[in-house]
Design a protein around this motif. Structure first.
Motif, PDB file in Angstrom:
ATOM      1  N   ASP A 136      10.603   9.606  -7.156  1.00 23.87           N
ATOM      2  CA  ASP A 136      10.053   8.653  -6.186  1.00 23.87           C
ATOM      3  C   ASP A 136      11.084   7.625  -5.719  1.00 23.87           C
ATOM      4  O   ASP A 136      10.737   6.689  -4.997  1.00 23.87           O
ATOM      5  CB  ASP A 136       8.779   7.980  -6.722  1.00 23.87           C
TER       6      ASP A 136
ATOM      7  N   ILE B  37      13.563   8.787  -3.892  1.00 25.69           N
ATOM      8  CA  ILE B  37      13.997   9.422  -2.651  1.00 25.69           C
ATOM      9  C   ILE B  37      13.379   8.609  -1.500  1.00 25.69           C
ATOM     10  O   ILE B  37      12.401   7.895  -1.692  1.00 25.69           O
ATOM     11  CB  ILE B  37      13.523  10.900  -2.656  1.00 25.69           C
ATOM     12  N   THR B  38      13.966   8.683  -0.320  1.00 24.74           N
ATOM     13  CA  THR B  38      13.371   7.932   0.794  1.00 24.74           C
ATOM     14  C   THR B  38      12.135   8.657   1.330  1.00 24.74           C
ATOM     15  O   THR B  38      11.983   9.874   1.176  1.00 24.74           O
ATOM     16  CB  THR B  38      14.355   7.747   1.957  1.00 24.74           C
ATOM     17  N   VAL B  39      11.287   7.872   1.986  1.00 20.42           N
ATOM     18  CA  VAL B  39      10.104   8.446   2.642  1.00 20.42           C
ATOM     19  C   VAL B  39      10.552   9.495   3.661  1.00 20.42           C
ATOM     20  O   VAL B  39       9.966  10.580   3.758  1.00 20.42           O
ATOM     21  CB  VAL B  39       9.282   7.319   3.314  1.00 20.42           C
TER      22      VAL B  39
ATOM     23  N   VAL C  30      19.595   6.173  -2.192  1.00 21.66           N
ATOM     24  CA  VAL C  30      19.912   5.132  -3.176  1.00 21.66           C
ATOM     25  C   VAL C  30      21.053   5.661  -4.046  1.00 21.66           C
ATOM     26  O   VAL C  30      20.972   6.752  -4.599  1.00 21.66           O
ATOM     27  CB  VAL C  30      18.673   4.821  -4.038  1.00 21.66           C
TER      28      VAL C  30
ATOM     29  N   SER D 110      19.649  -2.313 -10.691  1.00 25.81           N
ATOM     30  CA  SER D 110      18.231  -2.671 -10.765  1.00 25.81           C
ATOM     31  C   SER D 110      17.668  -2.489 -12.165  1.00 25.81           C
ATOM     32  O   SER D 110      16.969  -3.353 -12.680  1.00 25.81           O
ATOM     33  CB  SER D 110      17.411  -1.807  -9.796  1.00 25.81           C
TER      34      SER D 110
ATOM     35  N   ALA E 154      26.771  -7.834  -6.259  1.00 26.57           N
ATOM     36  CA  ALA E 154      27.611  -8.869  -5.645  1.00 26.57           C
ATOM     37  C   ALA E 154      26.717  -9.880  -4.959  1.00 26.57           C
ATOM     38  O   ALA E 154      25.623  -9.562  -4.497  1.00 26.57           O
ATOM     39  CB  ALA E 154      28.588  -8.272  -4.641  1.00 26.57           C
ATOM     40  N   MET E 155      27.189 -11.114  -4.923  1.00 22.76           N
ATOM     41  CA  MET E 155      26.467 -12.215  -4.283  1.00 22.76           C
ATOM     42  C   MET E 155      27.440 -12.996  -3.418  1.00 22.76           C
ATOM     43  O   MET E 155      28.631 -13.078  -3.711  1.00 22.76           O
ATOM     44  CB  MET E 155      25.945 -13.160  -5.358  1.00 22.76           C
TER      45      MET E 155
ATOM     46  N   TRP F 231      28.265 -12.547 -14.838  1.00 22.22           N
ATOM     47  CA  TRP F 231      26.983 -12.200 -15.442  1.00 22.22           C
ATOM     48  C   TRP F 231      27.253 -11.635 -16.818  1.00 22.22           C
ATOM     49  O   TRP F 231      27.857 -10.575 -16.933  1.00 22.22           O
ATOM     50  CB  TRP F 231      26.314 -11.137 -14.546  1.00 22.22           C
TER      51      TRP F 231
ATOM     52  N   THR G  75      12.125   3.631  -0.162  1.00 23.98           N
ATOM     53  CA  THR G  75      11.854   4.699  -1.134  1.00 23.98           C
ATOM     54  C   THR G  75      10.356   4.991  -1.226  1.00 23.98           C
ATOM     55  O   THR G  75       9.517   4.145  -0.896  1.00 23.98           O
ATOM     56  CB  THR G  75      12.350   4.326  -2.548  1.00 23.98           C
TER      57      THR G  75
ATOM     58  N   ARG H 240       8.768   5.208  -3.942  1.00 20.41           N
ATOM     59  CA  ARG H 240       8.220   4.280  -4.934  1.00 20.41           C
ATOM     60  C   ARG H 240       7.847   2.947  -4.285  1.00 20.41           C
ATOM     61  O   ARG H 240       6.754   2.423  -4.517  1.00 20.41           O
ATOM     62  CB  ARG H 240       9.212   4.031  -6.074  1.00 20.41           C
TER      63      ARG H 240
ATOM     64  N   ASP I 224      19.581  -3.374  -0.415  1.00 21.58           N
ATOM     65  CA  ASP I 224      19.339  -3.236  -1.849  1.00 21.58           C
ATOM     66  C   ASP I 224      19.217  -4.616  -2.497  1.00 21.58           C
ATOM     67  O   ASP I 224      20.019  -5.517  -2.208  1.00 21.58           O
ATOM     68  CB  ASP I 224      20.476  -2.456  -2.513  1.00 21.58           C
TER      69      ASP I 224
ATOM     70  N   MET J  69      20.006  -5.877  -5.254  1.00 23.08           N
ATOM     71  CA  MET J  69      21.050  -6.407  -6.130  1.00 23.08           C
ATOM     72  C   MET J  69      22.387  -6.619  -5.417  1.00 23.08           C
ATOM     73  O   MET J  69      23.393  -6.935  -6.052  1.00 23.08           O
ATOM     74  CB  MET J  69      21.229  -5.488  -7.346  1.00 23.08           C
ATOM     75  N   LEU J  70      22.412  -6.431  -4.108  1.00 25.21           N
ATOM     76  CA  LEU J  70      23.664  -6.583  -3.361  1.00 25.21           C
ATOM     77  C   LEU J  70      23.495  -7.598  -2.230  1.00 25.21           C
ATOM     78  O   LEU J  70      22.755  -7.342  -1.283  1.00 25.21           O
ATOM     79  CB  LEU J  70      24.084  -5.213  -2.801  1.00 25.21           C
ATOM     80  N   PHE J  71      24.189  -8.714  -2.321  1.00 30.47           N
ATOM     81  CA  PHE J  71      24.154  -9.763  -1.296  1.00 30.47           C
ATOM     82  C   PHE J  71      22.727 -10.134  -0.910  1.00 30.47           C
ATOM     83  O   PHE J  71      22.379 -10.160   0.272  1.00 30.47           O
ATOM     84  CB  PHE J  71      24.931  -9.324  -0.044  1.00 30.47           C
TER      85      PHE J  71
ATOM     86  N   VAL K 223      18.645 -12.256  -6.052  1.00 31.67           N
ATOM     87  CA  VAL K 223      19.417 -12.481  -7.274  1.00 31.67           C
ATOM     88  C   VAL K 223      19.314 -13.938  -7.736  1.00 31.67           C
ATOM     89  O   VAL K 223      19.308 -14.215  -8.934  1.00 31.67           O
ATOM     90  CB  VAL K 223      20.887 -12.032  -7.089  1.00 31.67           C
ATOM     91  N   PHE K 224      19.191 -14.864  -6.781  1.00 25.55           N
ATOM     92  CA  PHE K 224      19.045 -16.279  -7.161  1.00 25.55           C
ATOM     93  C   PHE K 224      17.701 -16.517  -7.847  1.00 25.55           C
ATOM     94  O   PHE K 224      17.577 -17.399  -8.698  1.00 25.55           O
ATOM     95  CB  PHE K 224      19.191 -17.183  -5.934  1.00 25.55           C
TER      96      PHE K 224
ATOM     97  N   LEU L  85      16.124 -13.997  -9.579  1.00 26.47           N
ATOM     98  CA  LEU L  85      16.279 -13.267 -10.847  1.00 26.47           C
ATOM     99  C   LEU L  85      16.936 -14.145 -11.910  1.00 26.47           C
ATOM    100  O   LEU L  85      16.545 -14.134 -13.076  1.00 26.47           O
ATOM    101  CB  LEU L  85      17.117 -12.004 -10.607  1.00 26.47           C
ATOM    102  N   LYS L  86      17.940 -14.919 -11.481  1.00 24.54           N
ATOM    103  CA  LYS L  86      18.626 -15.838 -12.394  1.00 24.54           C
ATOM    104  C   LYS L  86      17.657 -16.807 -13.048  1.00 24.54           C
ATOM    105  O   LYS L  86      17.946 -17.351 -14.106  1.00 24.54           O
ATOM    106  CB  LYS L  86      19.651 -16.671 -11.614  1.00 24.54           C
TER     107      LYS L  86
ATOM    108  N   HIS M  62      13.813 -11.082 -17.585  1.00 22.48           N
ATOM    109  CA  HIS M  62      13.725  -9.711 -17.067  1.00 22.48           C
ATOM    110  C   HIS M  62      12.926  -8.861 -18.059  1.00 22.48           C
ATOM    111  O   HIS M  62      13.463  -7.961 -18.680  1.00 22.48           O
ATOM    112  CB  HIS M  62      15.136  -9.135 -16.846  1.00 22.48           C
TER     113      HIS M  62
ATOM    114  N   ILE N 171      12.536  -4.021 -10.660  1.00 25.51           N
ATOM    115  CA  ILE N 171      13.359  -4.099  -9.451  1.00 25.51           C
ATOM    116  C   ILE N 171      13.461  -2.686  -8.887  1.00 25.51           C
ATOM    117  O   ILE N 171      13.848  -1.760  -9.602  1.00 25.51           O
ATOM    118  CB  ILE N 171      14.759  -4.653  -9.773  1.00 25.51           C
ATOM    119  N   ILE N 172      13.084  -2.515  -7.627  1.00 29.13           N
ATOM    120  CA  ILE N 172      13.126  -1.183  -7.012  1.00 29.13           C
ATOM    121  C   ILE N 172      14.348  -1.116  -6.098  1.00 29.13           C
ATOM    122  O   ILE N 172      14.417  -1.843  -5.113  1.00 29.13           O
ATOM    123  CB  ILE N 172      11.827  -0.899  -6.222  1.00 29.13           C
ATOM    124  N   PRO N 173      15.311  -0.263  -6.439  1.00 27.36           N
ATOM    125  CA  PRO N 173      16.547  -0.232  -5.649  1.00 27.36           C
ATOM    126  C   PRO N 173      16.308   0.369  -4.269  1.00 27.36           C
ATOM    127  O   PRO N 173      15.278   1.003  -4.023  1.00 27.36           O
ATOM    128  CB  PRO N 173      17.463   0.672  -6.481  1.00 27.36           C
ATOM    129  N   GLY N 174      17.282   0.168  -3.373  1.00 22.67           N
ATOM    130  CA  GLY N 174      17.115   0.666  -2.014  1.00 22.67           C
ATOM    131  C   GLY N 174      18.411   1.183  -1.423  1.00 22.67           C
ATOM    132  O   GLY N 174      19.487   1.046  -2.018  1.00 22.67           O
TER     133      GLY N 174
END
Lengths: 235, 235
Positions: free
Chosen positions: A16, A18-20, A127, A135, A142-143, A233, B19, B21, B101, B103-105, B109-110, B112-113, B117, B123-126
């Motif tokens: 799940d 995978i993309t829609v 993904v 995740s 990265a931030m 982190w 996704t 999901r 996604d 977790m990227l930029f 994340v702010f 989450l800190k 957790h 967290i559902i990645p993208g």
């Protein structure tokens, strides 16, 4: 050309994720090509998508040798690319699946090099394994103005060393068979406490090592083991 | 805690690049938090997920200031994190959406800190914007032992210069307002013919510039414009 070719990213492992779009396209395919031959990962790609396949979709497995002989590999890529082209020419809806994202460390790119990129080709992004690992482990990639490097542990040691020095966070892929060397580089860079390793992320047999100091140098690892480093982190 | 919090990645822009999901979770939420305040991108996040939302899902928009005043920003992050926590504590199924996604930029994340957790957070990645740009433009991100750097154009000039030198391929994010400077760095590194720029990838108003030499320094760009560089791949 009345047919269509889809390069379909399967995402990191869980069906799940995978993309829609990929799930919908899979249901409409006449034929699905799936790579075989790389340790474990390829039957994985097929198992991810199987539940979405149309009832009448034919599945064709193609073996891509891991051989170092580049002439042998090129002959296979030529042959499979030609085969995909012929299927599309015959008016079929054709899929080619690839683990993670199709454009990152994927066999698909060798086929793309041999195919034009016209109307009848669509690449469906996915993904990446490292986004899934971030995740699952709660570790940001990265931030703000940080930089992320995605490198292969097959790179020269000095390149890995420099990347560890320069970037705020790193994804070290293809750890398999190289863990002791990488652990040593992380220790040198004083980054062992900012690193974690994950294998089979999002799958039932997912494993996460949050303290790399405790992982023995000769630890047996699954083929898809990846290290994430984030200097801001700590685990 | 009987509730649950989902950080949901929306992917790059097209609704069907979320996704499976994420689409399923969205249908089950009691309340969805959506960030607002950043040029264009936030109403975009909501528009991507709207078709998947349950009929009874309440949508709460929260403003994240772009101010340089970090005390002001931290107060907002504290307040929103506390709000999410209270909703979960009250037994609700809560979502927080984030473009690309999580977790990227990402603003996520702010938050989450400020949150633990534990079991009640998923967290559902993208799909990242750069994976989408690679697919749409047919430009690989990395192959075999190549390395990829993902950097922000807000980084110091010298860091960008060194990354252009060291990596096989690069994603330059946050080009907006900095195009002339980046074009100059690409020219210096003799990489203008290996670069392309894309904005709003996968959306109806997607734009792609394959020849950056022809793009004037003062070209007006959409906020989400990204440059992809691949040294082994010429446009």
């Amino acid at each position: 050309m009345s047919g269509k070719l889809y390069a379909i990213s399967t995402g990191p492992g869980a069906s799940d994720l995978i993309t829609v779009r990929a799930s919908r396209v899979l249901a409409t395919l006449d034929v699905l090509y799936t790579p075989a031959g790389r340790k474990g990962g390829d039957s994985l790609a097929l198992s991810i998508v199987r539940e979405y396949l149309g009832e009448h979709t034919q599945v064709c497995c193609r073996h891509f040798p891991m051989s170092a002989d580049s002439a042998e590999k090129e002959a296979v890529w030529d042959a499979v690319a030609a085969e995909l082209y012929r299927e599309v020419e015959a008016g079929k809806r054709v899929g080619f699946i690839t683990l993670g994202d199709a454009m990152l460390f994927s066999t698909w790119v060798f086929l793309l090099k041999r195919l034009p990129h016209p109307d009848w080709l669509e690449i469906i992004p996915g993904v990446t394994s490292f986004a899934a690992i971030a995740s699952r482990s709660g570790t940001p990639l990265a931030m703000e103005s940080q930089s992320l490097a995605v490198i292969s542990c097959t790179s020269p040691e000095d390149e890995i060393r420099q990347a560890l020095e320069r970037h705020d966070s790193l994804v070290l892929m293809k750890v398999y068979g190289r863990f002791a060397r990488i652990k040593c580089l992380l220790q040198e860079a004083n980054l062992l406490d900012n690193a974690l390793m994950m294998a089979e992320a999002t799958l039932p047999n997912e494993q996460c090592w949050r303290n790399l100091r405790e992982v023995p140098d000769d630890q047996e690892l699954p083929y898809f083991s990846t290290i994430l480093v984030n200097k801001q982190w700590r685990n």
